[in-house]
Design an enzyme around this catalytic site. Sequence first.
Site, mmCIF file in Angstrom:
data_model
loop_
_atom_site.group_PDB
_atom_site.id
_atom_site.type_symbol
_atom_site.label_atom_id
_atom_site.label_comp_id
_atom_site.label_asym_id
_atom_site.label_seq_id
_atom_site.Cartn_x
_atom_site.Cartn_y
_atom_site.Cartn_z
ATOM 1 N N LYS A 85 0.836 -1.198 0.000
ATOM 2 C CA LYS A 85 0.000 0.000 0.000
ATOM 3 C C LYS A 85 0.879 1.260 0.000
ATOM 4 C CE LYS A 85 -3.122 -2.894 -0.364
ATOM 5 N NZ LYS A 85 -4.251 -3.331 0.408
HETATM 6 C C1 LIG Z 1 -5.183 -4.498 0.613
HETATM 7 C C2 LIG Z 1 -6.644 -4.358 0.599
HETATM 8 C C3 LIG Z 1 -7.458 -4.859 1.634
HETATM 9 C C4 LIG Z 1 -6.936 -5.708 2.738
HETATM 10 O O1 LIG Z 1 -5.900 -5.119 3.464
HETATM 11 P P1 LIG Z 1 -4.824 -6.061 4.215
HETATM 12 O O2 LIG Z 1 -4.044 -5.092 5.022
HETATM 13 O O3 LIG Z 1 -4.024 -6.735 3.146
HETATM 14 O O4 LIG Z 1 -5.574 -7.026 5.053
HETATM 15 C C5 LIG Z 1 -8.810 -4.616 1.584
HETATM 16 N N1 LIG Z 1 -9.357 -3.923 0.581
HETATM 17 C C6 LIG Z 1 -8.627 -3.446 -0.446
HETATM 18 C C7 LIG Z 1 -9.313 -2.669 -1.498
HETATM 19 C C8 LIG Z 1 -7.248 -3.667 -0.482
HETATM 20 O O5 LIG Z 1 -6.536 -3.198 -1.514
#
Ligand SMILES: *Cc1c(COP(=O)(O)O)cnc(C)c1O
Length: 391
Positions: A185
């Site tokens: 992210k």
């Molecule tokens: C990455 C992501 C998640 C989940 O996040 P994690 O930290 O990997 O559990 C949920 N929704 C979206 C749109 C994502 O890109």
Amino acid sequence: MSFPSMADADGRTLGQEEIDGVTRVLRTGMLSSVWGTEVRALEREMADRHAVSHAVAASSGTAALHLAVAAVAPDPGDEIITSPISDFGTVAPILAQNAVPVFADVDPYTGNLDPAAVAAAIGPRTRAIIAVHLFGAAADLRAVAADAGVPLIEDCAQAWLARYPDGTLVGTAGAIGCFSLQQWKHITCGDGGLAITDDPALARRMRLFADKGWPRDGGRRQHVGLGLNYRMTELAGAVARAQLAKLSGVLADRRRTATRLHAALSDVPGLHLPTDVDAHAWWLFPIVLRPPLDNRSVAARLAAAGIPARPGYLDQPLHCAPALTEAPIYGSSRYPLAVPPADRLPTYGPGLCPVAERLVDSTLLVIDWNERYTDAHVDEIAHAVRVAVTS
Ligand SMILES: *Cc1c(COP(=O)(O)O)cnc(C)c1O
């Protein structure tokens, strides 16, 4: 030319500030956020950054979404409407709270939920809507949620500091906004999540759910409701604080280079590019191709040219995932997909969301984006895309 990646140090903003944060925590001997100070400070800084009153940290973005779903408190068998193009972390918390995911179709250019399709999916058992701001573009479901009188949960995992067209920051428009700090992210502490809200009752329910239903404010060891342990550690919290301080810079750098690519590709026929360049968070750079161009062959040409691009984003939209179409959910059962008074299983699988299926199968191309891209990286991508779609 090699491209900085979110998987490598040269494509991340991890530096001395994060090292200092981890060292600071280790020196105190207190690594748990129940008694430490870092995660509480992170929550304050996150809430302030979004001008809301509460932020609750969690161990992942999925955990943050689970806190949100638990806080809006669906009864078993209640429905939550969401997008077929997202991470499975959007859907798993719905099932975990014994609610039923309902998928509405998406816009053919943004891949974001189509408000008209969401409105058509609202029914007597609809308990919430989870909007996913895909790739960093705001999915505007404010009106449809308000009309239906159900809480809006915003999944902002890919959309840190993205804005709606009227300037509102994503995550602040609905009941709860959820963010991820996972490795891939905009900012990261390895794994982590944050949920923000202006509603003190929702904030308290989320805090309790993240900590075994244990209100830490009283003197007694009491459990006032069901909760798990979704706490963020102090080590992750210290890294997340340093990362949050760099977020505006990350966004500015991503927007600057994305704007350059946008301009360079604007005259290439057959491409649909995101609009609202300055409001977009540019987690990835999505391009929707006009047939006869197709995502697999264009992505293969780009890969051959060394460009980090992939077709479709997902292998299949979430409504086609075996987890929903065939696998048992709890034990050998398909609970909670049909809880009385529902008398039949919900529909999943191909054909349910044709626009999403077409995006994933043939029209959507995503290019990895990174705040460390230089103009030279962008120019190389622009050249390769032009060649790949015109040759
Ligand atoms: C990455 C992501 C998640 C989940 O996040 P994690 O930290 O990997 O559990 C949920 N929704 C979206 C749109 C994502 O890109």
